[in-house]
Enzyme design. Structure first.
Site, PDB file in Angstrom:
ATOM      1  N   TYR A   1      -3.337  -3.839  -2.478  1.00  0.00           N
ATOM      2  CA  TYR A   1      -2.656  -2.629  -2.954  1.00  0.00           C
ATOM      3  C   TYR A   1      -2.783  -2.505  -4.471  1.00  0.00           C
ATOM      4  CZ  TYR A   1       1.263   0.388  -4.296  1.00  0.00           C
ATOM      5  OH  TYR A   1       2.039   1.373  -4.862  1.00  0.00           O
TER       6      TYR A   1
ATOM      7  N   SER B   1       1.043   2.617 -10.067  1.00  0.00           N
ATOM      8  CA  SER B   1       2.124   1.660  -9.819  1.00  0.00           C
ATOM      9  C   SER B   1       2.257   0.712 -10.994  1.00  0.00           C
ATOM     10  CB  SER B   1       1.837   0.853  -8.547  1.00  0.00           C
ATOM     11  OG  SER B   1       2.774  -0.199  -8.389  1.00  0.00           O
TER      12      SER B   1
END
Length: 255
Positions: free
Chosen positions: A160, A147
């Protein structure tokens, strides 16, 4: 187009969103694709049907990741599908895409949510890869979907972001180890992508769309196909000299 004819690929979390786009692209490039899914059998079937309708080859492989026995379940389903398609049990391309989000700053994170996020995003990826290594052919590809939050501060989803940062270290180390076998290991880091995961706040909300588009240097919200194209490059022979790195697929977000 890259030629993946004769190659076998496993894509985790491939029933929808970015994973589905990756599965469809690899199949379009000639690979036999195992479409892993956790619980949404209908979505996995839709993905497989779309691939076969376009002339590709794919099969579903059900296994919920991040739970006890997940790796055994996944590879049993993989082997069953490969046999049904007359393929051997070798693997050429592993795309670790499956992941869940953990929304909340540090003050709101709970131990259960933290552990669950790491179990799916990091632990499962580690042990799926471990199981895949003995059957991954020399010259193969491991592609991890991380990400943009590994370089863009994301306090609103700190757990996350931590899971994805761990994958960066994993990729670097594994690329060094597998180099002698000509196996490349890389990350692809998407930004905000128009998928079901973001649909609740993004789609149909002009202000949200403008905000998301404004973050990217290229001035629009990313599409799943923008990410799958990068994955296809790394999976192809053209990506043979790229390893141990992260390809940013954020459209230049937060430059």
């Amino acid at each position: 187009m890259p030629d993946l004819a004769g190659k076998t690929a496993l894509v985790t979390g491939a029933s929808r969103g970015i994973g589905r786009a990756i599965a469809e692209r690899l199949a379009a490039d000639g690979a036999l694709v195992a479409v892993n899914y956790a619980t949404n059998e209908a979505a996995a079937k839709e993905t497989v049907d779309a691939i076969t309708a376009a002339g590709g080859r794919a099969f579903p492989a059900r296994a919920e990741l991040g739970v006890d026995g997940d790796v055994e379940t996944l590879f049993a389903a993989l082997d069953e599908g490969l046999r049904e398609h007359g393929a051997d049990l070798g693997l050429d391309i592993l795309v670790n895409n499956a992941g869940i989000s953990s929304k909340g700053p540090i003050e709101q994170e709970t131990p259960d949510d933290y552990d669950r996020t790491f179990a799916v995003n990091t632990r499962a990826l580690f042990f799926v890869t471990q199981r895949a290594l003995p059957r991954l052919r020399d010259g193969g590809r491991i592609i991890n979907i991380t990400s943009g939050v590994t370089r863009i501060a994301f306090p609103e989803g700190i757990a996350y972001a931590m899971t994805k940062g761990a994958i960066d270290a994993f990729t670097l180390s594994l690329a060094k180890q597998l180099g002698p076998r000509q196996i490349t290991v890389n990350n692809v880091a998407p930004g905000i992508i128009d998928t079901d995961v973001n649909a609740g706040w993004l789609r149909g909300n002009a202000d949200a769309e403008a905000y998301a588009a404004g973050l990217a240097a290229l001035g629009r919200v990313g599409l799943a196909q923008d990410v799958s194209g990068v994955v296809a490059f790394l999976a192809s022979d053209d990506g043979r000299w790229v390893t141990g790195t992260t390809l940013d697929a954020t459209g230049g977000s937060n430059l």
